[in-house]
Design an enzyme around this catalytic site. Structure first.
Site, PDB file in Angstrom:
ATOM      1  N   LYS A 114     -10.448  -8.704  -1.191  1.00 28.95           N
ATOM      2  CA  LYS A 114     -11.697  -8.071  -1.483  1.00 28.95           C
ATOM      3  C   LYS A 114     -12.938  -9.041  -1.279  1.00 28.95           C
ATOM      4  O   LYS A 114     -13.908  -8.521  -0.479  1.00 28.95           O
ATOM      5  CB  LYS A 114     -11.754  -7.584  -2.786  1.00 28.95           C
ATOM      6  N   LYS A 196       0.116  -2.978   4.746  1.00 29.85           N
ATOM      7  CA  LYS A 196       0.869  -1.965   4.084  1.00 29.85           C
ATOM      8  C   LYS A 196      -0.110  -0.661   4.245  1.00 29.85           C
ATOM      9  O   LYS A 196      -1.451  -0.883   4.631  1.00 29.85           O
ATOM     10  CB  LYS A 196       0.756  -2.062   2.442  1.00 29.85           C
ATOM     11  N   LYS A 199      -5.422   3.434   1.285  1.00 24.54           N
ATOM     12  CA  LYS A 199      -6.092   4.480   0.910  1.00 24.54           C
ATOM     13  C   LYS A 199      -7.536   4.515   1.919  1.00 24.54           C
ATOM     14  O   LYS A 199      -8.009   5.363   2.461  1.00 24.54           O
ATOM     15  CB  LYS A 199      -6.668   4.720  -0.532  1.00 24.54           C
TER      16      LYS A 199
HETATM   17  P1  TYM Z   1      -3.926   1.952  -6.034  1.00 26.02           P
HETATM   18  O1  TYM Z   1      -4.878   2.966  -6.293  1.00 26.02           O
HETATM   19  O2  TYM Z   1      -4.193   0.924  -4.964  1.00 26.02           O
HETATM   20  O3  TYM Z   1      -2.386   2.381  -5.946  1.00 26.02           O
HETATM   21  C1  TYM Z   1      -1.857   3.136  -6.610  1.00 26.02           C
HETATM   22  C2  TYM Z   1      -0.349   2.932  -6.576  1.00 26.02           C
HETATM   23  O4  TYM Z   1       0.360   3.200  -5.303  1.00 26.02           O
HETATM   24  C3  TYM Z   1       1.004   2.164  -4.869  1.00 26.02           C
HETATM   25  N1  TYM Z   1       0.836   1.711  -3.564  1.00 26.02           N
HETATM   26  C4  TYM Z   1       1.792   1.326  -2.830  1.00 26.02           C
HETATM   27  N2  TYM Z   1       3.113   1.188  -3.033  1.00 26.02           N
HETATM   28  C5  TYM Z   1       3.978   0.971  -1.830  1.00 26.02           C
HETATM   29  N3  TYM Z   1       3.604   0.944  -0.453  1.00 26.02           N
HETATM   30  C6  TYM Z   1       2.151   0.834  -0.365  1.00 26.02           C
HETATM   31  N4  TYM Z   1       1.621   0.896   0.740  1.00 26.02           N
HETATM   32  C7  TYM Z   1       1.312   1.321  -1.513  1.00 26.02           C
HETATM   33  N5  TYM Z   1      -0.046   1.612  -1.471  1.00 26.02           N
HETATM   34  C8  TYM Z   1      -0.369   1.547  -2.787  1.00 26.02           C
HETATM   35  C9  TYM Z   1       0.429   0.867  -5.646  1.00 26.02           C
HETATM   36  O5  TYM Z   1       1.231  -0.272  -6.159  1.00 26.02           O
HETATM   37  C10 TYM Z   1       0.013   1.752  -6.985  1.00 26.02           C
HETATM   38  O6  TYM Z   1       1.377   1.545  -7.994  1.00 26.02           O
HETATM   39  N6  TYM Z   1      -4.772  -1.647  -9.680  1.00 26.02           N
HETATM   40  C11 TYM Z   1      -4.027  -0.335  -9.501  1.00 26.02           C
HETATM   41  C12 TYM Z   1      -4.559   0.831 -10.363  1.00 26.02           C
HETATM   42  C13 TYM Z   1      -4.428   0.851 -11.818  1.00 26.02           C
HETATM   43  C14 TYM Z   1      -3.243   0.431 -12.607  1.00 26.02           C
HETATM   44  C15 TYM Z   1      -3.734   0.317 -13.837  1.00 26.02           C
HETATM   45  C16 TYM Z   1      -1.813   0.618 -11.960  1.00 26.02           C
HETATM   46  C17 TYM Z   1      -5.276   0.505 -12.674  1.00 26.02           C
HETATM   47  N7  TYM Z   1      -5.028   0.227 -13.812  1.00 26.02           N
HETATM   48  C18 TYM Z   1      -2.802   0.185 -14.943  1.00 26.02           C
HETATM   49  C19 TYM Z   1      -1.069   0.305 -13.093  1.00 26.02           C
HETATM   50  C20 TYM Z   1      -1.212  -0.044 -14.573  1.00 26.02           C
HETATM   51  C21 TYM Z   1      -4.567  -0.097  -7.959  1.00 26.02           C
HETATM   52  O7  TYM Z   1      -5.246  -0.559  -7.203  1.00 26.02           O
HETATM   53  O8  TYM Z   1      -3.719   1.179  -7.455  1.00 26.02           O
END
Ligand code: TYM
Length: 334
Positions: A114, A196, A199
């Site tokens: 970031k 990967k 979003k």
């Molecule tokens: P975020 O919004 O980036 O992603 C949400 C979920 O999607 C998974 N993910 C992927 N899995 C496989 N391949 C990919 N290319 C890929 N891109 C995203 C992420 O691993 C995630 O499971 N920090 C977290 C949000 C969060 C969270 C939490 C998660 C906030 N508090 C507490 C678990 C527990 C995040 O950035 O998600």
């Protein structure tokens, strides 16, 4: 302490959900909702670390909720809520910050990424992002956290914070573990092989659950290929491996087997393979997209779901915070 494992996970409201979110996280949520007590949230506070403009936030929060429901989450079975509605999160985040060290936070891969991406806004929220995530999880004393591979390091940090707390103040938190029903955590690759799916970055190389049939076809058609192997036993280059990997997510096994055989006997036609993948991908995404649109049209329904989810999550959060304050010696009256 509850003996039945508790499940918690979250998704940021930074844009349309994609295939990585589905196969890394939501697919697990949908199965876990029948087996465990589950807390799933939209991480709107985490979103502010990178997207401080809140003009679109409400719409995006609604969209993530609708996408979760369209993928099969049942708001009657799980607590489906919005992070900022649970004020106890901010309190636990504050306490955990005292147990998190500057050095370890600065070394976190997502923080370093970031800093590279937004050098003009290296805020403290970005640095302590994993602490807020740990607060989300520990608030429900969760031990299973369904996430994709990219969250592995954050989960390791959550375990460290939980252990430090338990060691200093007493055994309140179970150790949270990253979870996936398969053998390993999932990483869905970008279509151009550059890391990967994501979003908000590299959108032309990501398949969104909101993509039109035409977009899906175009994006898959553009995936890189070559003239094909000329000798049996040639290892697959990464970009070809990605096509196979996507097929494994959405295509029937006979189709995958056919293209594996064609690859092995050097007769593979990548044009046909991509056409087949596009068809199967459309069959997978189109019904989700349509359902999201229907759900999004009913704001009252979404507000009610959020409120009901928040009530359930608050109850669990308040119970934990009472234990936390007591363990920390923050209760000064008899
Ligand atoms: P975020 O919004 O980036 O992603 C949400 C979920 O999607 C998974 N993910 C992927 N899995 C496989 N391949 C990919 N290319 C890929 N891109 C995203 C992420 O691993 C995630 O499971 N920090 C977290 C949000 C969060 C969270 C939490 C998660 C906030 N508090 C507490 C678990 C527990 C995040 O950035 O998600």
């Amino acid at each position: 302490m509850s003996t039945q494992p508790i499940v918690m996970s979250g998704i940021r409201s930074t844009g349309f959900l994609h295939l990585g979110n589905y196969f890394g996280a939501i697919r697990n949520y949908v199965r876990m909702q029948d087996e465990f007590e589950c807390y799933f949230m939209v991480a709107d506070l985490h979103t502010l670390t990178t997207h401080p403009d809140t003009a679109q936030l409400k719409h995006n929060v609604h969209r993530v909720l609708a996408e979760n429901i369209a993928c099969g989450l049942d708001p009657d079975k799980v607590a489906l809520y919005c992070q900022s509605h649970i004020r106890e999160t901010s309190e636990l985040y504050l306490y955990l910050n005292m147990l998190a060290y500057k050095g370890e936070l600065e070394k976190t891969t997502t923080f370093k990424d970031k800093v590279r991406l937004q050098p003009e806004n290296v805020n403290a929220g970005l640095l302590t992002y994993p602490v807020l995530q740990a607060a989300d999880i520990l608030l429900h004393r969760a031990s299973l956290v369904p996430v994709g591979k990219d969250q592995e390091q954050h989960l390791e940090m959550a375990r460290n914070f939980a252990n430090r707390f338990n060691h200093r103040y007493g055994p309140i938190f179970p150790e949270p573990m990253a979870f996936n029903y398969g053998t390993e955590l999932v990483k869905v690759p970008a279509l151009d092989g550059s890391g990967k799916m994501s979003k908000s970055e590299n959108q032309h190389a990501t398949l969104y659950l909101a993509d039109s049939d035409e977009d899906i076809r175009k994006k898959i058609k553009k995936m890189k290929t070559d003239g094909g192997p000329t000798e049996p036993g040639t290892p697959k280059p990464d970009y070809i491996q990605s096509i196979f990997l996507l097929m494994q997510l959405v295509s029937p096994s006979e189709a995958i087997q056919k293209f594996e055989e064609d690859y092995n006997n050097c007769s593979i036609r990548y044009g046909d393979m991509k056409e087949r993948l596009a068809q199967d991908m459309i069959r997978f995404i189109a019904p989700i997209r349509e359902k999201v649109n229907q759900i999004m049209a009913d704001e009252t329904y979404l507000s009610n779901i959020m409120e009901k989810g928040a009530q359930k999550a608050r109850k669990s959060a308040q119970a934990t915070m009472e234990m936390v304050r007591k363990a920390m010696g923050l209760v000064y009256y008899p």
